[in-house]
Design a protein around this motif. Structure first.
Motif, PDB file in Angstrom:
ATOM      1  N   VAL A 290      84.560  39.487  86.813  1.00  0.00           N
ATOM      2  CA  VAL A 290      84.286  40.417  87.912  1.00  0.00           C
ATOM      3  C   VAL A 290      83.299  41.492  87.463  1.00  0.00           C
ATOM      4  O   VAL A 290      82.387  41.866  88.208  1.00  0.00           O
ATOM      5  CB  VAL A 290      85.594  41.066  88.420  1.00  0.00           C
ATOM      6  N   ASP A 291      83.465  41.980  86.232  1.00  0.00           N
ATOM      7  CA  ASP A 291      82.544  42.997  85.717  1.00  0.00           C
ATOM      8  C   ASP A 291      81.110  42.485  85.671  1.00  0.00           C
ATOM      9  O   ASP A 291      80.168  43.213  85.997  1.00  0.00           O
ATOM     10  CB  ASP A 291      82.974  43.445  84.320  1.00  0.00           C
ATOM     11  N   TYR A 292      80.937  41.238  85.253  1.00  0.00           N
ATOM     12  CA  TYR A 292      79.585  40.676  85.211  1.00  0.00           C
ATOM     13  C   TYR A 292      78.995  40.550  86.615  1.00  0.00           C
ATOM     14  O   TYR A 292      77.835  40.882  86.843  1.00  0.00           O
ATOM     15  CB  TYR A 292      79.594  39.304  84.541  1.00  0.00           C
ATOM     16  N   ILE A 293      79.802  40.058  87.555  1.00  0.00           N
ATOM     17  CA  ILE A 293      79.312  39.851  88.921  1.00  0.00           C
ATOM     18  C   ILE A 293      78.996  41.179  89.602  1.00  0.00           C
ATOM     19  O   ILE A 293      77.989  41.312  90.311  1.00  0.00           O
ATOM     20  CB  ILE A 293      80.354  39.069  89.750  1.00  0.00           C
ATOM     21  N   THR A 294      79.842  42.195  89.387  1.00  0.00           N
ATOM     22  CA  THR A 294      79.700  43.474  90.103  1.00  0.00           C
ATOM     23  C   THR A 294      78.999  44.551  89.281  1.00  0.00           C
ATOM     24  O   THR A 294      78.883  45.684  89.737  1.00  0.00           O
ATOM     25  CB  THR A 294      81.076  44.006  90.518  1.00  0.00           C
ATOM     26  N   ASP A 295      78.557  44.210  88.068  1.00  0.00           N
ATOM     27  CA  ASP A 295      77.985  45.205  87.148  1.00  0.00           C
ATOM     28  C   ASP A 295      78.982  46.330  86.917  1.00  0.00           C
ATOM     29  O   ASP A 295      78.691  47.511  87.096  1.00  0.00           O
ATOM     30  CB  ASP A 295      76.664  45.760  87.679  1.00  0.00           C
ATOM     31  N   SER A 296      80.173  45.935  86.506  1.00  0.00           N
ATOM     32  CA  SER A 296      81.272  46.874  86.208  1.00  0.00           C
ATOM     33  C   SER A 296      81.581  47.790  87.392  1.00  0.00           C
ATOM     34  O   SER A 296      81.928  48.959  87.227  1.00  0.00           O
ATOM     35  CB  SER A 296      80.946  47.711  84.973  1.00  0.00           C
ATOM     36  N   GLY A 297      81.461  47.233  88.602  1.00  0.00           N
ATOM     37  CA  GLY A 297      81.809  47.990  89.802  1.00  0.00           C
ATOM     38  C   GLY A 297      80.675  48.824  90.368  1.00  0.00           C
ATOM     39  O   GLY A 297      80.827  49.418  91.444  1.00  0.00           O
ATOM     40  N   LYS A 298      79.536  48.864  89.675  1.00  0.00           N
ATOM     41  CA  LYS A 298      78.405  49.667  90.174  1.00  0.00           C
ATOM     42  C   LYS A 298      77.667  48.952  91.295  1.00  0.00           C
ATOM     43  O   LYS A 298      76.957  49.575  92.090  1.00  0.00           O
ATOM     44  CB  LYS A 298      77.446  50.003  89.032  1.00  0.00           C
ATOM     45  N   GLY A 299      77.801  47.634  91.353  1.00  0.00           N
ATOM     46  CA  GLY A 299      77.159  46.862  92.411  1.00  0.00           C
ATOM     47  C   GLY A 299      75.783  46.370  92.015  1.00  0.00           C
ATOM     48  O   GLY A 299      75.186  46.837  91.049  1.00  0.00           O
ATOM     49  N   ARG A 300      75.284  45.403  92.779  1.00  0.00           N
ATOM     50  CA  ARG A 300      73.959  44.835  92.565  1.00  0.00           C
ATOM     51  C   ARG A 300      73.251  44.717  93.915  1.00  0.00           C
ATOM     52  O   ARG A 300      73.901  44.586  94.960  1.00  0.00           O
ATOM     53  CB  ARG A 300      74.066  43.455  91.905  1.00  0.00           C
ATOM     54  N   ILE A 301      71.938  44.732  93.888  1.00  0.00           N
ATOM     55  CA  ILE A 301      71.161  44.668  95.124  1.00  0.00           C
ATOM     56  C   ILE A 301      71.498  43.416  95.921  1.00  0.00           C
ATOM     57  O   ILE A 301      71.601  43.449  97.149  1.00  0.00           O
ATOM     58  CB  ILE A 301      69.648  44.711  94.811  1.00  0.00           C
ATOM     59  N   SER A 302      71.688  42.293  95.203  1.00  0.00           N
ATOM     60  CA  SER A 302      71.931  41.021  95.891  1.00  0.00           C
ATOM     61  C   SER A 302      73.410  40.787  96.192  1.00  0.00           C
ATOM     62  O   SER A 302      73.773  39.707  96.655  1.00  0.00           O
ATOM     63  CB  SER A 302      71.392  39.862  95.047  1.00  0.00           C
TER      64      SER A 302
END
Length: 250
Positions: free
Chosen positions: A28-40
């Motif tokens: 989950v951390d990789y997908i969400t950037d540790s909860g910060k979110g990603r543009i895509s």
């Protein structure tokens, strides 16, 4: 969330359903950037996954969404225009293997492809290790003595075929990637970084692995997600293959 398309990846969903929550948290951390979110990544999806991570509760719906997002990151935009569910995990793992300089065959199953990825990463890290770091690696993961000195090539060839250190070295690689890509503080609480592996992942061997990664295109947003996810899933798979002790731990 039954409409989520993960066709072909039902075995991956089953693997994650059987995994320990702490091991899924890193995905989950990789997908969400540790909860910060990603543009895509849609904000609602990020919040949903991050909340599950905070609660350490991963039901079928949460994990199906996690698999779906990994599939979407794994496919390029042109592919995804025609395949709403992204690309399968096997395609992702095969692509990662190719990216790190390895080759798969038509007969390779997922476990074999994952192990080949691990072998390539270790091989790259070995090239970057100092003499002292190599000796430390041999001490922690090898089965050598005066009559049979440690052979790195032999070690790689035995991975996945009953070698006692396969789970440990997979754990080490995943922990080191987490420390390199998310920061040490992001993964210090994970089970894989406790005990003797903590010093390895954050020490000279882990640094060598990070240096080896510099030769790959980690600037690619998708690859910064797919590579560590494949390694972590490999860890989960290897862990699930280990005999269970009375307390439920491998």
């Amino acid at each position: 969330m039954s409409e989520i398309d993960i066709a072909g990846d039902e075995p991956l969903l089953a693997l994650l359903l059987a995994a320990e929550p702490d091991d899924v948290c890193l995905l989950v951390d990789y997908i969400t950037d540790s909860g910060k979110g990603r543009i895509s990544l849609a904000g609602t999806v990020k919040e949903f996954l991050h909340q599950a991570r905070e609660d350490k509760t991963f039901d079928k719906d949460v994990l199906a969404l996690l698999v779906h997002e990994l599939r979407m990151f794994g496919g390029n935009s042109i592919t995804n225009l025609f395949r709403s569910g992204g690309v399968t995990y096997k395609e992702i793992a095969t692509d990662v293997l190719s990216h790190v300089g390895g080759k798969s065959t038509d007969s390779d199953d997922l476990g074999t492809i994952e192990l080949k990825v691990l072998q390539r990463l270790l091989d790259k890290a070995w090239d970057k290790m100092s003499k002292e770091a190599r000796a430390q690696f041999a001490e922690k993961f090898g089965e050598s003595d005066a009559a049979n000195p440690f052979s790195f090539t032999h070690f790689l060839n035995r991975m996945g075929f009953g070698h006692a250190a396969t789970l440990d070295v997979t754990s080490f690689i995943s922990a080191s990637l987490g420390a390199n890509l998310l920061g040490a503080s992001a993964v210090l609480g994970a089970e894989m970084l406790m005990g003797r592996l903590a010093g390895l992942a954050l020490g000279p061997i882990g640094v060598a692995l990070g240096a080896g990664l510099a030769g790959y295109s980690l600037a690619s947003p998708a690859f910064r997600i797919t590579l560590p996810c494949v390694v972590q899933i490999a860890y989960i798979r290897q862990k699930g293959m280990q005999p269970r002790l009375p307390g439920g731990k491998p």
